[in-house]
Design an enzyme around this catalytic site. Structure first.
Site, PDB file in Angstrom:
ATOM      1  N   ASP A  14       0.832  -1.298   0.058  1.00  0.00           N
ATOM      2  CA  ASP A  14       0.036  -0.047  -0.121  1.00  0.00           C
ATOM      3  C   ASP A  14       0.987   1.151  -0.262  1.00  0.00           C
ATOM      4  O   ASP A  14       1.473   1.378   0.981  1.00  0.00           O
ATOM      5  CB  ASP A  14      -0.904  -0.095   1.190  1.00  0.00           C
ATOM      6  CG  ASP A  14      -2.098   0.956   1.228  1.00  0.00           C
ATOM      7  OD1 ASP A  14      -2.113   1.693   0.174  1.00  0.00           O
ATOM      8  OD2 ASP A  14      -2.990   1.279   2.268  1.00  0.00           O
ATOM      9  N   ASP A 108      -2.707   2.387  -6.225  1.00  0.00           N
ATOM     10  CA  ASP A 108      -1.833   2.690  -5.121  1.00  0.00           C
ATOM     11  C   ASP A 108      -1.662   1.430  -4.362  1.00  0.00           C
ATOM     12  O   ASP A 108      -0.987   1.495  -3.183  1.00  0.00           O
ATOM     13  CB  ASP A 108      -2.219   3.805  -4.477  1.00  0.00           C
ATOM     14  CG  ASP A 108      -3.340   3.768  -3.695  1.00  0.00           C
ATOM     15  OD1 ASP A 108      -4.197   3.018  -3.879  1.00  0.00           O
ATOM     16  OD2 ASP A 108      -3.378   4.362  -2.776  1.00  0.00           O
ATOM     17  N   GLU A 109      -2.177   0.298  -4.697  1.00  0.00           N
ATOM     18  CA  GLU A 109      -2.107  -1.016  -3.705  1.00  0.00           C
ATOM     19  C   GLU A 109      -2.347  -2.266  -4.593  1.00  0.00           C
ATOM     20  O   GLU A 109      -3.233  -2.316  -5.509  1.00  0.00           O
ATOM     21  CB  GLU A 109      -3.035  -0.878  -2.429  1.00  0.00           C
ATOM     22  CG  GLU A 109      -4.424  -0.809  -2.653  1.00  0.00           C
ATOM     23  CD  GLU A 109      -5.582  -1.033  -1.594  1.00  0.00           C
ATOM     24  OE1 GLU A 109      -5.158  -1.508  -0.625  1.00  0.00           O
ATOM     25  OE2 GLU A 109      -6.780   0.040  -1.682  1.00  0.00           O
TER      26      GLU A 109
END
Length: 367
Positions: A14, A108-109
């Site tokens: 993350d 983003d993860e």
């Protein structure tokens, strides 16, 4: 109970305050300052907040007005998704250096299954450290990681040592850890479910574990069995490297409320162009068009229509949108309009599976 299941090594990566961190990376004058990406002090909502802003209570999905009230020195910047996608691609390229079993959740993860990996490294903890180091070297950004036996626990673990840290929960640590955790920190337990659990006297994982399957199903329906299993460290969902996109959308919040359908059509034309570009860039088309309307009082209305054939052109989208717009009179002035396309022509392909063997002696498994 965990010994009855194949033990996998799952990493949840993350990125830390991703959008805000990219902006601070690209604009050195913003570093160390409270920053909100998206929204403004008058309109819209915050898409992301820097850690400097979070100290004041500023969070994503918060109105710009509230964010400004909490942090008078807050700096607002416009979103730049082309740039965020560019950096996201660099990060995912690093993931694939270690495994092909990568399941992106957003820009983003992502989840990574490193039970068997390209580096031949038996330690998921060391792999996570390497990946975070590589991300820093390539992009200049920090990432946090959670490492455990399944996706559920890995995602919870990735939040423990944020920012720029990681946490490993090996097989023997999972259940004791979950028992001490507040249920509001369980991934999948939202505000409404949390309040319901509290009313039922369920405050921690230990409280949840003490409830029978019948009790949980009675009060939470189908989700009851999910809660019953995850608090015991059981979550069978595998890392899916070919996640199928189910819908695609774009929306705009206006600087001033609008009440004229003519002005709305102009704005919707712009949104339809954005949707068309995204569809064509992904070589997609869809059958269901949904018009989203957020009114002045923040109530949201959606209107949908499903077609017989797939469409992906602005003209085809707008033909349906006009019909939906004039389907009924507006309740009051409008602050946001959005268009989404679903029932996409990307049928679910066959998923890759990773072969794993049941491991009886958990304490000897290197994590």
């Amino acid at each position: 109970m965990l010994t009855e299941m194949p033990i996998r090594k799952i990493i949840h990566i993350d990125m830390d305050a991703f959008y805000a961190s990219v902006e601070q990376l690209d604009h050195p004058e913003l570093r160390g300052k409270p920053l909100a990406v998206g929204g403004s002090e008058k309109r819209g909502v915050v898409a992301a907040a820097s850690y400097e802003a979070r100290k004041f209570g500023v969070r994503s999905a918060m109105s710009g007005a509230m964010a400004r009230k909490l942090c008078p020195e807050l700096i607002f910047v416009r979103t730049n998704f082309d740039r965020y996608r560019e950096v996201s691609k660099q990060i995912r390229k690093i993931f694939y250096e270690y495994t092909d079993l990568v399941e992106p959740l957003s820009l983003d993860e992502a989840y990574l299954d490193v039970t068997e990996n390209k580096k031949g490294n038996p330690s998921a903890t060391m792999i996570a450290e390497e990946i975070r180091k590589r991300i820093k070297e390539v992009t200049g950004l920090n990432a946090s990681a959670g490492i455990s036996i399944n996706k559920f626990v890995a995602k919870i673990a990735s939040d423990i040592n944020k920012p720029n840290g990681q946490k490993t929960l090996g097989p023997e640590e999972v259940e004791p850890f979950l028992e001490t955790l507040d249920v509001k920190k369980f991934y999948g337990v939202g505000k409404v479910t949390k309040e319901k659990m509290y009313r039922l006297g369920i405050f921690t994982g230990r409280d949840l574990k003490g409830k029978s399957l019948e009790f949980l199903e009675e009060h939470f329906g189908k989700s009851g069995s999910f809660y019953y299993n995850v608090v015991r460290g059981i979550h069978k969902s595998k890392v899916k490297p070919t996640r199928t996109q189910k819908s695609l959308a774009a929306e705009h919040t206006f600087s001033e409320n609008i009440s004229s359908e003519i002005f709305m059509l102009e704005r919707l034309e712009e949104i339809a162009v954005e949707v068309e570009n995204r569809l064509k860039s992904k070589r997609l088309a869809g059958k269901t068009v949904t018009l989203k309307i957020k009114y002045r009082d923040f109530t949201i209305q959606t209107r949908s229509k499903t077609l017989a054939n797939f469409i992906n052109s602005k003209e085809g989208i707008m033909e349906v949108v006009k019909e939906l717009l004039f389907q009924e009179r507006m309740k009051e002035s409008v602050r946001l309009l959005g268009i989404s396309i679903s029932h996409l022509n990307n049928g679910t392909p066959k998923k890759m599976e990773v072969a794993t063997e049941s491991i009886d002696v958990q304490l000897k498994l290197e994590f």
